[in-house]
Design a protein around this motif. Structure first.
Motif, PDB file in Angstrom:
ATOM      1  N   UNK A   1     -67.538 -90.460 -65.403  1.00 55.43           N
ATOM      2  CA  UNK A   1     -66.790 -90.715 -64.176  1.00 55.43           C
ATOM      3  C   UNK A   1     -67.721 -90.497 -62.982  1.00 55.43           C
ATOM      4  N   UNK A   2     -67.842 -91.523 -62.131  1.00 57.93           N
ATOM      5  CA  UNK A   2     -68.780 -91.465 -61.003  1.00 57.93           C
ATOM      6  C   UNK A   2     -68.083 -90.910 -59.763  1.00 57.93           C
ATOM      7  N   UNK A   3     -68.540 -89.759 -59.308  1.00 58.42           N
ATOM      8  CA  UNK A   3     -67.955 -89.088 -58.147  1.00 58.42           C
ATOM      9  C   UNK A   3     -68.465 -89.730 -56.867  1.00 58.42           C
ATOM     10  N   UNK A   4     -67.553 -90.052 -55.933  1.00 55.37           N
ATOM     11  CA  UNK A   4     -67.929 -90.666 -54.654  1.00 55.37           C
ATOM     12  C   UNK A   4     -67.648 -89.772 -53.448  1.00 55.37           C
ATOM     13  N   UNK A   5     -66.655 -88.901 -53.547  1.00 57.38           N
ATOM     14  CA  UNK A   5     -66.201 -88.146 -52.379  1.00 57.38           C
ATOM     15  C   UNK A   5     -66.158 -86.655 -52.689  1.00 57.38           C
TER      16      UNK A   5
ATOM     17  N   UNK B   1     -51.643 -84.315 -48.229  1.00 61.85           N
ATOM     18  CA  UNK B   1     -52.013 -85.713 -47.982  1.00 61.85           C
ATOM     19  C   UNK B   1     -53.147 -85.842 -46.962  1.00 61.85           C
ATOM     20  N   UNK B   2     -53.164 -84.998 -45.960  1.00 64.37           N
ATOM     21  CA  UNK B   2     -54.241 -85.043 -44.970  1.00 64.37           C
ATOM     22  C   UNK B   2     -55.596 -84.881 -45.652  1.00 64.37           C
ATOM     23  N   UNK B   3     -55.687 -83.942 -46.577  1.00 66.71           N
ATOM     24  CA  UNK B   3     -56.927 -83.709 -47.331  1.00 66.71           C
ATOM     25  C   UNK B   3     -57.320 -84.957 -48.129  1.00 66.71           C
ATOM     26  N   UNK B   4     -56.340 -85.581 -48.803  1.00 67.14           N
ATOM     27  CA  UNK B   4     -56.627 -86.765 -49.622  1.00 67.14           C
ATOM     28  C   UNK B   4     -57.105 -87.924 -48.752  1.00 67.14           C
TER      29      UNK B   4
ATOM     30  N   UNK C   1     -60.487 -90.159 -48.609  1.00 67.58           N
ATOM     31  CA  UNK C   1     -60.378 -91.556 -49.049  1.00 67.58           C
ATOM     32  C   UNK C   1     -59.800 -92.399 -47.915  1.00 67.58           C
ATOM     33  N   UNK C   2     -60.537 -92.464 -46.819  1.00 67.93           N
ATOM     34  CA  UNK C   2     -60.016 -93.157 -45.635  1.00 67.93           C
ATOM     35  C   UNK C   2     -60.005 -94.670 -45.787  1.00 67.93           C
TER      36      UNK C   2
END
Length: 322
Positions: free
Chosen positions: A150-154, A196-199, A203-204
């Motif tokens: 699994x490739x982590x992006x954030x 949700x703010x954290x998510x 992931x904007x």
């Protein structure tokens, strides 16, 4: 058709199905006993057994161990044939999906409509695990591409990765552990104390679909259930559950894009129980988020943009492939 959750059996006379039944895989580890109970002394000519694990072929025997079961039972086609008194052949469960696809299935929805391109037909599907395969010259080929890392992006994904590795005391987080029912369950568990703010800060690229939650600091644990079935059922009307599903489907889309680029696919099919059970979500903005992530391939973004992508809606695709 034996997966990590369901053990589906059927009897055919030619192309006519005369009996079908679904059992729990976990509750029925003795495959020969389950089949004998199911066939009820009917005289059969042969059996094709699709199993969720890599099949080894050596000295005229086929052996396989279910990847996503704890009992680690190894099955032998020769032993099963002797027990049942008819010839049995083992294939990988997604090899069976490939045989279903080459039969020109009608039970499909189009996720992305394009002309079929030159190149192999690739297929995959998330259920208990993440199955994959491809077709070249009308011949289905099994693959274990779901076990790539699994490739982590954030930052969120890095924290999720560390949470998962610690939870299971493993050092390799595969796509199979994330883009699957188990992965969705772990995501729900991970997000319980998050907001949700954290998510959406992490992931904007899909925050435009959740502007109403952009500033929300309410923890997910107070807004959603704590298992896959609950969250999936809540998602059509619960914005917090919908955001969880959007994040998970973004990872699903990313893996689909990886497969298209890896195989230079001409067409792609998505199977598996999760997408089949969540078609309403996939036909909403969550489907758009999934497609956006399929196409996010940098310099090769044109490749997934030009591929036809289909969703298999036939629950018995594996059985029909057998």
């Amino acid at each position: 058709d034996i997966g990590g959750t369901n053990l589906r059996l059927a009897i055919f006379d030619g192309n006519i199905q005369i009996k079908k039944q679904t059992f729990s895989t976990t509750d029925n580890p003795e495959l020969s006993l389950t089949i004998q109970k199911f066939i009820d002394e009917k005289q059969l000519l042969g059996g094709c057994i699709a199993i969720a694990g890599p099949v080894s072929r050596e000295n005229g025997d086929e052996t396989v161990t279910l990847t996503n079961q704890d009992h680690n039972t190894q099955y032998s086609s020769n032993q099963l044939s002797q027990q049942l008194k008819f010839k049995c052949r083992f294939i990988n469960d997604f090899e069976a999906i490939g045989y279903y696809i080459i039969s020109s299935p009608s039970n499909c929805l189009t996720l992305q409509d394009n002309p079929t391109q030159n190149g192999p037909v690739v297929y995959l599907g998330a259920g208990t695990g993440l199955g994959t395969g491809f077709i070249v010259n009308e011949a289905p080929q099994p693959s274990e591409a779901g076990h790539t890392r699994f490739a982590v992006e954030t930052l969120l994904e890095f924290e999720f990765q560390q949470f998962y590795l610690k939870e299971f005391q493993v050092n390799h987080l595969s796509n199979d552990r994330v883009v699957s029912g188990r992965g969705l369950q772990m995501l729900i568990k991970f997000l319980q104390q998050k907001t949700p703010q954290y998510v959406l800060q992490s992931h904007n690229h899909f925050e435009k679909y959740f502007l109403d939650l952009k500033e929300s600091q309410k923890c997910f644990k107070d807004q959603i259930g704590d298992d896959v079935v609950q969250v999936s059922q809540q998602a059509p009307s619960n914005r917090y559950a919908r955001l969880v599903m959007a994040l998970w489907f973004s990872w699903y889309g990313r893996f689909v894009g990886d497969m298209i680029v890896t195989f230079c696919a001409g067409e792609l099919y998505i199977a598996g129980g999760i997408i089949e059970k969540n078609l309403e979500l996939v036909q909403s903005e969550i489907g758009e988020i999934m497609r956006d992530n399929i196409k996010r391939k940098g310099r090769l973004s044109h490749m997934p943009q030009n591929v036809r992508i289909n969703i298999i809606t036939e629950q018995d695709a594996g059985i029909l492939g057998c």
